[in-house]
Motif scaffolding. Structure first.
Motif, mmCIF file in Angstrom:
data_model
loop_
_atom_site.group_PDB
_atom_site.id
_atom_site.type_symbol
_atom_site.label_atom_id
_atom_site.label_comp_id
_atom_site.label_asym_id
_atom_site.label_seq_id
_atom_site.Cartn_x
_atom_site.Cartn_y
_atom_site.Cartn_z
ATOM 1 N N PHE A 1 5.431 -30.700 -2.860
ATOM 2 C CA PHE A 1 6.744 -31.332 -2.724
ATOM 3 C C PHE A 1 7.094 -32.100 -4.002
ATOM 4 C CE2 PHE A 1 9.912 -34.312 -1.249
ATOM 5 C CZ PHE A 1 10.616 -33.610 -0.284
ATOM 6 N N ARG A 2 6.122 -32.847 -4.536
ATOM 7 C CA ARG A 2 6.370 -33.593 -5.776
ATOM 8 C C ARG A 2 6.674 -32.637 -6.927
ATOM 9 N NH1 ARG A 2 1.959 -36.749 -3.686
ATOM 10 N NH2 ARG A 2 0.468 -35.595 -4.974
ATOM 11 N N GLN A 3 5.939 -31.533 -6.996
ATOM 12 C CA GLN A 3 6.181 -30.551 -8.052
ATOM 13 C C GLN A 3 7.574 -29.928 -7.908
ATOM 14 O OE1 GLN A 3 2.928 -27.833 -7.558
ATOM 15 N NE2 GLN A 3 1.416 -29.213 -8.452
ATOM 16 N N THR A 4 7.971 -29.662 -6.662
ATOM 17 C CA THR A 4 9.292 -29.082 -6.414
ATOM 18 C C THR A 4 10.397 -30.048 -6.829
ATOM 19 O OG1 THR A 4 8.429 -27.771 -4.568
ATOM 20 C CG2 THR A 4 10.813 -28.130 -4.639
ATOM 21 N N VAL A 5 10.239 -31.315 -6.482
ATOM 22 C CA VAL A 5 11.235 -32.329 -6.864
ATOM 23 C C VAL A 5 11.340 -32.410 -8.381
ATOM 24 C CG1 VAL A 5 11.765 -34.803 -6.844
ATOM 25 C CG2 VAL A 5 11.018 -33.661 -4.738
ATOM 26 N N ASN A 6 10.209 -32.367 -9.077
ATOM 27 C CA ASN A 6 10.238 -32.408 -10.549
ATOM 28 C C ASN A 6 10.994 -31.212 -11.116
ATOM 29 O OD1 ASN A 6 8.805 -34.802 -10.811
ATOM 30 N ND2 ASN A 6 6.815 -33.790 -10.883
ATOM 31 N N LEU A 7 10.747 -30.038 -10.558
ATOM 32 C CA LEU A 7 11.448 -28.839 -11.016
ATOM 33 C C LEU A 7 12.950 -28.968 -10.802
ATOM 34 C CD1 LEU A 7 9.223 -25.856 -9.804
ATOM 35 C CD2 LEU A 7 9.775 -26.430 -12.166
ATOM 36 N N LEU A 8 13.334 -29.365 -9.585
ATOM 37 C CA LEU A 8 14.751 -29.458 -9.245
ATOM 38 C C LEU A 8 15.456 -30.535 -10.069
ATOM 39 C CD1 LEU A 8 14.621 -29.145 -5.337
ATOM 40 C CD2 LEU A 8 14.918 -27.334 -7.035
ATOM 41 N N ALA A 9 14.765 -31.652 -10.276
ATOM 42 C CA ALA A 9 15.385 -32.766 -11.002
ATOM 43 C C ALA A 9 15.674 -32.415 -12.453
ATOM 44 C CB ALA A 9 14.478 -33.992 -10.923
ATOM 45 N N ASN A 10 14.866 -31.549 -13.036
ATOM 46 C CA ASN A 10 15.026 -31.202 -14.444
ATOM 47 C C ASN A 10 15.768 -29.890 -14.667
ATOM 48 O OD1 ASN A 10 13.518 -33.408 -15.799
ATOM 49 N ND2 ASN A 10 11.828 -32.640 -14.562
ATOM 50 N N ALA A 11 16.254 -29.300 -13.583
ATOM 51 C CA ALA A 11 16.962 -28.022 -13.694
ATOM 52 C C ALA A 11 18.381 -28.231 -14.216
ATOM 53 C CB ALA A 11 17.011 -27.335 -12.333
ATOM 54 N N THR B 1 21.141 -18.526 -14.595
ATOM 55 C CA THR B 1 20.960 -18.504 -16.048
ATOM 56 C C THR B 1 19.694 -19.262 -16.410
ATOM 57 O OG1 THR B 1 22.325 -20.490 -16.290
ATOM 58 C CG2 THR B 1 23.438 -18.370 -16.535
ATOM 59 N N PRO B 2 19.152 -19.024 -17.600
ATOM 60 C CA PRO B 2 17.960 -19.767 -18.028
ATOM 61 C C PRO B 2 18.197 -21.272 -17.945
ATOM 62 C CG PRO B 2 18.374 -17.938 -19.506
ATOM 63 C CD PRO B 2 19.570 -18.008 -18.599
ATOM 64 N N GLY B 3 17.193 -21.981 -17.494
ATOM 65 C CA GLY B 3 17.316 -23.424 -17.308
ATOM 66 C C GLY B 3 17.526 -23.805 -15.859
ATOM 67 N N ASP B 4 17.895 -22.813 -15.026
ATOM 68 C CA ASP B 4 18.051 -23.062 -13.594
ATOM 69 C C ASP B 4 16.689 -23.063 -12.908
ATOM 70 O OD1 ASP B 4 20.712 -22.935 -14.176
ATOM 71 O OD2 ASP B 4 21.143 -21.162 -12.962
ATOM 72 N N VAL B 5 16.690 -23.503 -11.661
ATOM 73 C CA VAL B 5 15.536 -23.376 -10.768
ATOM 74 C C VAL B 5 16.068 -22.871 -9.441
ATOM 75 C CG1 VAL B 5 13.763 -24.620 -9.459
ATOM 76 C CG2 VAL B 5 14.147 -25.182 -11.859
ATOM 77 N N VAL B 6 15.359 -21.945 -8.821
ATOM 78 C CA VAL B 6 15.763 -21.437 -7.514
ATOM 79 C C VAL B 6 14.852 -22.026 -6.439
ATOM 80 C CG1 VAL B 6 15.924 -19.396 -6.037
ATOM 81 C CG2 VAL B 6 16.756 -19.298 -8.384
ATOM 82 N N LEU B 7 15.467 -22.549 -5.396
ATOM 83 C CA LEU B 7 14.754 -22.967 -4.193
ATOM 84 C C LEU B 7 14.977 -21.871 -3.164
ATOM 85 C CD1 LEU B 7 13.196 -25.147 -2.566
ATOM 86 C CD2 LEU B 7 15.427 -26.036 -1.843
ATOM 87 N N ALA B 8 13.924 -21.158 -2.798
ATOM 88 C CA ALA B 8 14.048 -19.990 -1.926
ATOM 89 C C ALA B 8 13.411 -20.249 -0.569
ATOM 90 C CB ALA B 8 13.398 -18.775 -2.578
#
Length: 299
Positions: A138-148, A195-202
């Motif tokens: 969950f923490r890793q996911t939040v980090n990914l989403l926050a920096n997307a 596009t590059p720089g995005d993150v997908v939550l699937a």
């Protein structure tokens, strides 16, 4: 004589991963080039379903003849046989009607039993979410989403409804987001958003359908990380994820409720808001200003 309309409780053993079994059995006999092909297939199953032998050869630095030889050495008739086997395993799922039959047979028309079932489903899911592996994911996911740059939220069917809701939650909290929820060729237009720089939550709990394969292939092409919320710790989807949150169903053979998934999404929103409160509050204030222009407050 039994009533012909009465449903018989349904049960099915979990399908074996034939590819993994054959690779394990024959690994020691494979030459380096054949092993390269086999390991690529094992690690890129969703992509292989849409590739030719020549495309697999290019991805592995081998030849199409080597690809076919590797597939046949593993005991498959050819590329088509391999793809059918991979698709059967990735697409493992039970019929919704069968799951409903099992669930209703257990609840036996009792309102109290239905309440207990829903409570148990939610309790099990929340216990799973609170586990240390999920907290870490969950923490890793939040980090990914926050920096997307932007967040793409993928879901089909019922998960698509939650994906649309999640996209709205993230956007209003100051994290630009878009939904990837269409089926068939309409999904292609939505995937142009990525596009590059995005993150997908699937959100994918059952079979790996064509839409899911298309999304994963496009994310791989653009080097876009994919964070999964899945229902099984042994899901083949985990091989394609940058990070995965596992929210298991209490009983996989029964009807799945979507409240746990919704709770997970809303918790992600809260974590993002808490990470940068000013960003979220500024976005919500802006939202209120725009709403007042559309529908002025009466004074």
């Amino acid at each position: 004589m039994a009533d012909s309309t009465q449903r018989i409780p349904y049960s099915r053993g979990r399908r074996k991963d034939k590819f993994a079994e054959r690779l394990k059995k024959r690994r020691a006999t494979l030459s380096p080039s054949l092993l390269t092909v086999a390991e690529y297939i094992d690690g890129h199953r969703h992509a292989v379903l849409g590739k030719s032998a020549l495309e697999i050869a290019r991805a592995t630095g081998t030849s199409d003849a080597t690809v076919i030889r590797a597939i046949q050495t593993l005991g498959f008739d050819g590329l088509i046989d391999l793809k059918e086997t991979l698709a059967a395993h990735l697409g493992q799922t039970d019929s919704p009607s069968e799951k409903m039959a099992v669930t209703t047979a257990e609840l036996r028309r009792s309102a109290d039993a239905a309440i207990d079932f829903a409570i148990e489903e939610q309790r099990s899911a929340m216990e799973a979410l609170a586990s240390e592996p999920n907290r870490r994911a969950f923490r890793q996911t939040v980090n990914l989403l926050a920096n997307a740059r932007r967040i793409g939220v993928f879901g089909i069917g019922a998960s698509g409804i939650i994906a649309n809701y999640a996209s709205r939650l993230f956007s209003r909290s100051g994290y630009p987001s878009y939904a990837l929820t269409s089926t068939g060729i309409m999904l292609a237009e939505q995937l142009l958003e990525m596009t590059p720089g995005d993150v997908v939550l699937a959100m994918m709990h059952g079979r790996l359908h064509n839409e899911g394969m298309a999304m994963l292939a496009e994310a791989e092409r653009l080097k876009v990380p994919v964070a999964f919320i899945v229902g099984r710790a042994d899901s083949p989807l985990l091989k394609h994820a940058t990070v995965s949150i596992v929210i298991p169903r209490s009983k996989s053979e029964q009807v799945a409720l979507h409240a746990p998934l919704l709770t997970c999404v809303e918790t992600l929103m809260l974590a993002l808001a808490a990470r940068d409160p000013d960003r979220t509050l500024n976005s919500i204030d802006r939202l209120v200003e725009i709403r007042e222009r559309v529908r002025p407050t009466k004074r």
